[in-house]
Design a protein around this motif. Structure first.
Motif, PDB file in Angstrom:
ATOM      1  N   ARG A   5       0.865  -1.176   0.000  1.00  0.00           N
ATOM      2  CA  ARG A   5       0.000   0.000   0.000  1.00  0.00           C
ATOM      3  C   ARG A   5       0.903   1.228   0.000  1.00  0.00           C
ATOM      4  O   ARG A   5       1.986   1.214   0.574  1.00  0.00           O
ATOM      5  N   TYR A   6       0.448   2.293  -0.645  1.00  0.00           N
ATOM      6  CA  TYR A   6       1.273   3.487  -0.738  1.00  0.00           C
ATOM      7  C   TYR A   6       0.398   4.722  -0.598  1.00  0.00           C
ATOM      8  O   TYR A   6      -0.820   4.678  -0.781  1.00  0.00           O
ATOM      9  N   GLY A   7       1.045   5.831  -0.236  1.00  0.00           N
ATOM     10  CA  GLY A   7       0.320   7.088  -0.113  1.00  0.00           C
ATOM     11  C   GLY A   7       0.333   7.632   1.300  1.00  0.00           C
ATOM     12  O   GLY A   7       0.776   6.975   2.245  1.00  0.00           O
ATOM     13  N   ALA A   8      -0.164   8.839   1.440  1.00  0.00           N
ATOM     14  CA  ALA A   8      -0.175   9.523   2.731  1.00  0.00           C
ATOM     15  C   ALA A   8      -1.071   8.797   3.732  1.00  0.00           C
ATOM     16  O   ALA A   8      -1.992   8.062   3.354  1.00  0.00           O
ATOM     17  N   LYS A   9      -0.799   9.018   5.024  1.00  0.00           N
ATOM     18  CA  LYS A   9      -1.615   8.405   6.070  1.00  0.00           C
ATOM     19  C   LYS A   9      -3.079   8.800   5.891  1.00  0.00           C
ATOM     20  O   LYS A   9      -3.408   9.972   5.740  1.00  0.00           O
ATOM     21  N   GLY A  10      -3.926   7.792   5.917  1.00  0.00           N
ATOM     22  CA  GLY A  10      -5.346   8.028   5.735  1.00  0.00           C
ATOM     23  C   GLY A  10      -5.801   8.070   4.300  1.00  0.00           C
ATOM     24  O   GLY A  10      -7.003   8.130   4.024  1.00  0.00           O
ATOM     25  N   ALA A  11      -4.852   8.017   3.370  1.00  0.00           N
ATOM     26  CA  ALA A  11      -5.196   8.048   1.944  1.00  0.00           C
ATOM     27  C   ALA A  11      -4.404   6.996   1.176  1.00  0.00           C
ATOM     28  O   ALA A  11      -4.048   7.193   0.016  1.00  0.00           O
ATOM     29  N   GLU A  12      -4.145   5.876   1.820  1.00  0.00           N
ATOM     30  CA  GLU A  12      -3.336   4.823   1.207  1.00  0.00           C
ATOM     31  C   GLU A  12      -4.074   4.144   0.054  1.00  0.00           C
ATOM     32  O   GLU A  12      -5.300   4.003   0.071  1.00  0.00           O
ATOM     33  N   LYS A  13      -3.320   3.729  -0.936  1.00  0.00           N
ATOM     34  CA  LYS A  13      -3.865   3.010  -2.081  1.00  0.00           C
ATOM     35  C   LYS A  13      -3.254   1.613  -2.143  1.00  0.00           C
ATOM     36  O   LYS A  13      -2.108   1.412  -1.758  1.00  0.00           O
ATOM     37  N   PRO A  14      -4.004   0.634  -2.657  1.00  0.00           N
ATOM     38  CA  PRO A  14      -3.483  -0.726  -2.764  1.00  0.00           C
ATOM     39  C   PRO A  14      -2.656  -0.906  -4.035  1.00  0.00           C
ATOM     40  O   PRO A  14      -2.913  -0.258  -5.057  1.00  0.00           O
ATOM     41  N   ALA A  15      -1.691  -1.811  -3.963  1.00  0.00           N
ATOM     42  CA  ALA A  15      -0.848  -2.059  -5.128  1.00  0.00           C
ATOM     43  C   ALA A  15      -0.231  -3.447  -5.015  1.00  0.00           C
ATOM     44  O   ALA A  15      -0.262  -4.095  -3.958  1.00  0.00           O
ATOM     45  N   LEU A  16       0.324  -3.902  -6.108  1.00  0.00           N
ATOM     46  CA  LEU A  16       1.163  -5.095  -6.105  1.00  0.00           C
ATOM     47  C   LEU A  16       2.436  -4.783  -6.872  1.00  0.00           C
ATOM     48  O   LEU A  16       2.505  -3.816  -7.643  1.00  0.00           O
ATOM     49  N   ALA A  19       6.326  -9.065 -11.589  1.00  0.00           N
ATOM     50  CA  ALA A  19       7.544  -9.875 -11.706  1.00  0.00           C
ATOM     51  C   ALA A  19       8.747  -9.059 -12.152  1.00  0.00           C
ATOM     52  O   ALA A  19       9.891  -9.456 -11.905  1.00  0.00           O
ATOM     53  N   GLN A  20       8.510  -7.924 -12.784  1.00  0.00           N
ATOM     54  CA  GLN A  20       9.606  -7.055 -13.222  1.00  0.00           C
ATOM     55  C   GLN A  20       9.964  -6.004 -12.183  1.00  0.00           C
ATOM     56  O   GLN A  20      10.851  -5.177 -12.414  1.00  0.00           O
ATOM     57  N   GLY A  21       9.290  -6.006 -11.053  1.00  0.00           N
ATOM     58  CA  GLY A  21       9.568  -5.041  -9.999  1.00  0.00           C
ATOM     59  C   GLY A  21       8.810  -3.742 -10.132  1.00  0.00           C
ATOM     60  O   GLY A  21       9.064  -2.800  -9.383  1.00  0.00           O
ATOM     61  N   THR A  22       7.852  -3.670 -11.050  1.00  0.00           N
ATOM     62  CA  THR A  22       7.052  -2.465 -11.240  1.00  0.00           C
ATOM     63  C   THR A  22       5.878  -2.455 -10.272  1.00  0.00           C
ATOM     64  O   THR A  22       5.185  -3.469 -10.109  1.00  0.00           O
ATOM     65  N   VAL A  23       5.678  -1.321  -9.620  1.00  0.00           N
ATOM     66  CA  VAL A  23       4.521  -1.168  -8.737  1.00  0.00           C
ATOM     67  C   VAL A  23       3.282  -0.921  -9.595  1.00  0.00           C
ATOM     68  O   VAL A  23       3.267  -0.042 -10.452  1.00  0.00           O
ATOM     69  N   ARG A  24       2.237  -1.723  -9.361  1.00  0.00           N
ATOM     70  CA  ARG A  24       0.999  -1.631 -10.134  1.00  0.00           C
ATOM     71  C   ARG A  24      -0.164  -1.288  -9.209  1.00  0.00           C
ATOM     72  O   ARG A  24      -0.390  -1.958  -8.205  1.00  0.00           O
ATOM     73  N   GLY A  28      -8.370   0.029  -9.028  1.00  0.00           N
ATOM     74  CA  GLY A  28      -9.486  -0.342  -9.885  1.00  0.00           C
ATOM     75  C   GLY A  28     -10.051  -1.710  -9.577  1.00  0.00           C
ATOM     76  O   GLY A  28     -11.129  -2.068 -10.076  1.00  0.00           O
ATOM     77  N   VAL A  29      -9.331  -2.465  -8.762  1.00  0.00           N
ATOM     78  CA  VAL A  29      -9.759  -3.814  -8.388  1.00  0.00           C
ATOM     79  C   VAL A  29     -10.371  -3.824  -7.001  1.00  0.00           C
ATOM     80  O   VAL A  29     -11.377  -4.479  -6.747  1.00  0.00           O
ATOM     81  N   THR A  30      -9.755  -3.080  -6.098  1.00  0.00           N
ATOM     82  CA  THR A  30     -10.216  -3.030  -4.708  1.00  0.00           C
ATOM     83  C   THR A  30      -9.808  -1.689  -4.110  1.00  0.00           C
ATOM     84  O   THR A  30      -8.747  -1.156  -4.450  1.00  0.00           O
ATOM     85  N   PRO A  31     -10.611  -1.117  -3.221  1.00  0.00           N
ATOM     86  CA  PRO A  31     -10.240   0.170  -2.623  1.00  0.00           C
ATOM     87  C   PRO A  31      -9.095   0.066  -1.627  1.00  0.00           C
ATOM     88  O   PRO A  31      -8.467   1.071  -1.314  1.00  0.00           O
ATOM     89  N   ASP A  32      -8.811  -1.148  -1.131  1.00  0.00           N
ATOM     90  CA  ASP A  32      -7.757  -1.308  -0.134  1.00  0.00           C
ATOM     91  C   ASP A  32      -7.379  -2.776  -0.065  1.00  0.00           C
ATOM     92  O   ASP A  32      -8.120  -3.657  -0.531  1.00  0.00           O
ATOM     93  N   ILE A  33      -6.208  -3.047   0.503  1.00  0.00           N
ATOM     94  CA  ILE A  33      -5.835  -4.417   0.862  1.00  0.00           C
ATOM     95  C   ILE A  33      -6.124  -4.560   2.342  1.00  0.00           C
ATOM     96  O   ILE A  33      -5.409  -4.031   3.190  1.00  0.00           O
ATOM     97  N   GLY A  61       6.004   7.109  -3.604  1.00  0.00           N
ATOM     98  CA  GLY A  61       6.132   7.968  -2.424  1.00  0.00           C
ATOM     99  C   GLY A  61       6.151   7.154  -1.150  1.00  0.00           C
ATOM    100  O   GLY A  61       6.825   6.135  -1.051  1.00  0.00           O
ATOM    101  N   ARG A  62       5.367   7.600  -0.157  1.00  0.00           N
ATOM    102  CA  ARG A  62       5.344   6.879   1.115  1.00  0.00           C
ATOM    103  C   ARG A  62       4.819   5.461   0.929  1.00  0.00           C
ATOM    104  O   ARG A  62       3.803   5.235   0.277  1.00  0.00           O
ATOM    105  N   ILE A  63       5.516   4.492   1.534  1.00  0.00           N
ATOM    106  CA  ILE A  63       5.063   3.104   1.531  1.00  0.00           C
ATOM    107  C   ILE A  63       4.420   2.822   2.880  1.00  0.00           C
ATOM    108  O   ILE A  63       5.059   2.947   3.928  1.00  0.00           O
ATOM    109  N   ALA A  64       3.156   2.465   2.857  1.00  0.00           N
ATOM    110  CA  ALA A  64       2.383   2.231   4.071  1.00  0.00           C
ATOM    111  C   ALA A  64       2.527   0.773   4.508  1.00  0.00           C
ATOM    112  O   ALA A  64       3.065  -0.059   3.775  1.00  0.00           O
ATOM    113  N   PRO A  65       2.041   0.413   5.710  1.00  0.00           N
ATOM    114  CA  PRO A  65       1.952  -1.005   6.055  1.00  0.00           C
ATOM    115  C   PRO A  65       1.196  -1.741   4.956  1.00  0.00           C
ATOM    116  O   PRO A  65       0.232  -1.213   4.389  1.00  0.00           O
TER     117      PRO A  65
END
Length: 288
Positions: A5-16, A19-24, A28-33, A61-65
């Protein structure tokens, strides 16, 4: 998968991380992990997503838990024989279990703020076990089926609070910002052997800890089974598994503890790296 998850506290976004190391971005799939998504069924749904069609995040930017709604932050103490020795403690006959409040939880690169009047704050690189499916009285043979994945944890500890002021360890372990987790939750299928993971920690560029999960007294399966006999483990619960030698209080002849301005870097092979700057007490750094 590597979930984050990434983004400012309280406004984190989910990501994965593909295999190439790119953050995706997964927005659009889920509002959060969330913790509830870490079951076998929940993770399978995420595996079915075509990562190549997700937007790339050039600068997260910021990497959240890595997940939200953590229920329990369970800790195991003195789980490496050589760390027990440097601590002057006997090797435990059973796992030592204590808790960190989830209020200590921060992202992997967030600042660490020393509590008021801190004298002996210390570092501890640890492997974190993330629970996926409900575990209650599970056998050691079945324990790993209940694990969603693994992560890096810095179990920061104020030793005076922990060891010199009576009572339980918790008050030396649960200070605000004393629980950096991440950068990723690496799903269990990507970790070939959780009992063969090299780990390390540097302070101000000097290597302080070098270890491997192979030297744990109680391994991952044993810990999940053991803890599940005392409390039900739910998706998103975290068990952090102890630290190898090289903590500040074990340095001879004079222990070394964290001070404002220090820089910690730590990591576990395959699970990513963390970096934290240490600051003097300032509530604005915690709440901001």
């Amino acid at each position: 998968m590597k979930l984050m998850r990434y983004g400012a506290k309280g406004a984190e976004k989910p990501a994965l991380v593909d295999a190439q190391g790119t953050v995706r971005d997964l927005s659009g799939v889920t509002p959060d992990i969330t913790a509830s998504m870490l079951t076998r069924a929940g993770l399978q749904k995420l595996r079915e997503v075509d990562a190549s069609k997700l937007p790339a995040v050039a600068a997260p930017g910021r990497i959240a838990p890595p997940w939200s709604n953590m229920g329990k932050f369970v800790c195991i103490g003195l789980n490496y024989a050589d760390h027990a020795a440097e601590s002057g403690a006997p090797i435990p006959k059973e796992p030592i279990v204590f808790m960190k409040p989830t209020s200590c939880l921060v992202g992997c690169n967030d600042v660490v703020v020393l509590p008021k009047d801190s004298k002996k704050s210390d570092w501890e690189v640890e492997l974190g076990i993330v629970i996926g499916d409900v575990a209650r009285y599970v056998s050691e043979a079945d324990a790993l089926k209940h694990v969603a994945g693994y992560c890096v944890v810095n179990d920061i500890s104020e030793r005076e609070y922990q060891l010199e002021r009576g009572g339980q360890w918790d008050k030396g372990k649960g200070c605000d910002t004393f629980g950096p987790v991440g950068p990723w939750l690496v799903t269990a299928d990507e970790v070939k052997d959780p009992q063969d993971l090299p780990m390390w920690l540097d302070v101000n560029g000097k290597r302080m800890q070098t270890g491997n999960t192979s030297t744990m007294i109680f391994g991952v399966a044993k810990l999940v089974s053991y803890v599940s006999a005392f409390m039900t483990l739910y998706p998103g619960d975290l068990i952090t598994t102890g630290t190898p030698p090289g903590v500040g209080m074990g340095i001879k002849p004079s222990p070394v503890f964290l001070k404002a301005g220090d820089d910690m870097r730590l990591g576990i092979d395959g699970l990513g790296e963390q970096r934290q700057k240490v600051h003097a007490w300032d509530p604005k750094l915690i709440d901001g």
